[in-house]
Design a protein around this motif. Structure first.
Motif, short mmCIF file in Angstrom:
data_model
loop_
_atom_site.label_atom_id
_atom_site.label_comp_id
_atom_site.label_asym_id
_atom_site.label_seq_id
_atom_site.Cartn_x
_atom_site.Cartn_y
_atom_site.Cartn_z
N UNK A 93 0.81 -1.22 0.00
CA UNK A 93 0.00 0.00 0.00
C UNK A 93 0.84 1.28 0.00
N UNK A 94 1.91 1.39 0.81
CA UNK A 94 2.69 2.63 0.72
C UNK A 94 3.42 2.78 -0.61
N UNK A 95 3.79 1.67 -1.25
CA UNK A 95 4.45 1.76 -2.56
C UNK A 95 3.50 2.41 -3.56
N UNK A 96 2.25 1.97 -3.56
CA UNK A 96 1.25 2.56 -4.45
C UNK A 96 1.09 4.05 -4.12
N UNK A 97 0.99 4.36 -2.83
CA UNK A 97 0.86 5.75 -2.41
C UNK A 97 2.07 6.59 -2.78
N UNK A 98 3.27 6.04 -2.61
CA UNK A 98 4.50 6.77 -2.93
C UNK A 98 4.57 7.07 -4.42
N UNK A 99 4.21 6.11 -5.24
CA UNK A 99 4.23 6.32 -6.70
C UNK A 99 3.30 7.46 -7.08
N UNK A 100 2.10 7.44 -6.54
CA UNK A 100 1.14 8.51 -6.83
C UNK A 100 1.66 9.84 -6.28
#
Length: 177
Positions: free
Chosen positions: A45-52
């Motif tokens: 979940x944080x990887x997805x958030x970081x990319x965005x």
């Protein structure tokens, strides 16, 4: 150190909820499965958030610290408020779909925090690894405490986690000054 403390803070909601779920008397094999699943979602979940967040940071520049700090403050306040509410939580079986729903629900704050951190351009793999390992560990610990001792620490852990996020949010907003 800051990343480790954020990982600890994010793990407190999974910990506090796990204490309650531990009251179901899960077997040790199920405790390992639940802990690993929560850790996995706290990594993804944080990887997805970081990319965005990184995509957004190209357009925000100097506002990144304010937006990032504000996000942490909001997350911290949400955790503190939810720890104070006296609403009973419904019990479910952490198996199959219930396990995925549980893991995703306690990982949503990691998604939001990842979005915030992505705006600031942090190391994605360092963040996701710390978040995942800490969450898996504290989920397992919460399940074990719930299994052995009962529901005596549940909401306190979430309050502490929210307070830590709140402090980091204020610190981040004040960083440019």
């Amino acid at each position: 150190m800051t990343v480790a403390l954020m990982a600890l803070a994010l793990s407190m909601d999974a910990f506090s909820i796990s204490v309650g779920i531990g009251l179901l008397g899960l077997r040790y094999k199920r405790i390992v499965l639940v802990s690993a699943t929560v850790g996995f979602f706290h990594m993804i979940m944080p990887v997805v958030g970081i990319i965005i967040g990184r995509l957004l940071s190209e357009y925000m520049g100097a506002l990144a610290f304010f937006i990032g700090g504000s996000g942490l403050i909001v997350l911290g306040m949400q955790m503190i408020i939810s720890s104070v509410k006296k609403e009973p939580s419904s019990l479910f079986s952490p198996i199959g779909t219930g396990l995925v729903v549980f893991a995703m629900s306690v990982s949503m704050d990691s998604l939001s925090l990842g979005l915030t951190l992505g705006v600031l351009g942090v190391n994605t793999w360092l963040i996701s690894t710390f978040f995942g390992v800490a969450s898996a560990f504290f989920t397992g610990l919460g399940l074990m405490i719930g299994k052995k001792a009962g529901y005596w620490l549940g909401t306190g852990g979430e309050w502490i986690g929210g307070f830590v996020l709140l402090i980091f949010g204020v610190k981040m907003i004040l960083t440019p000054f």
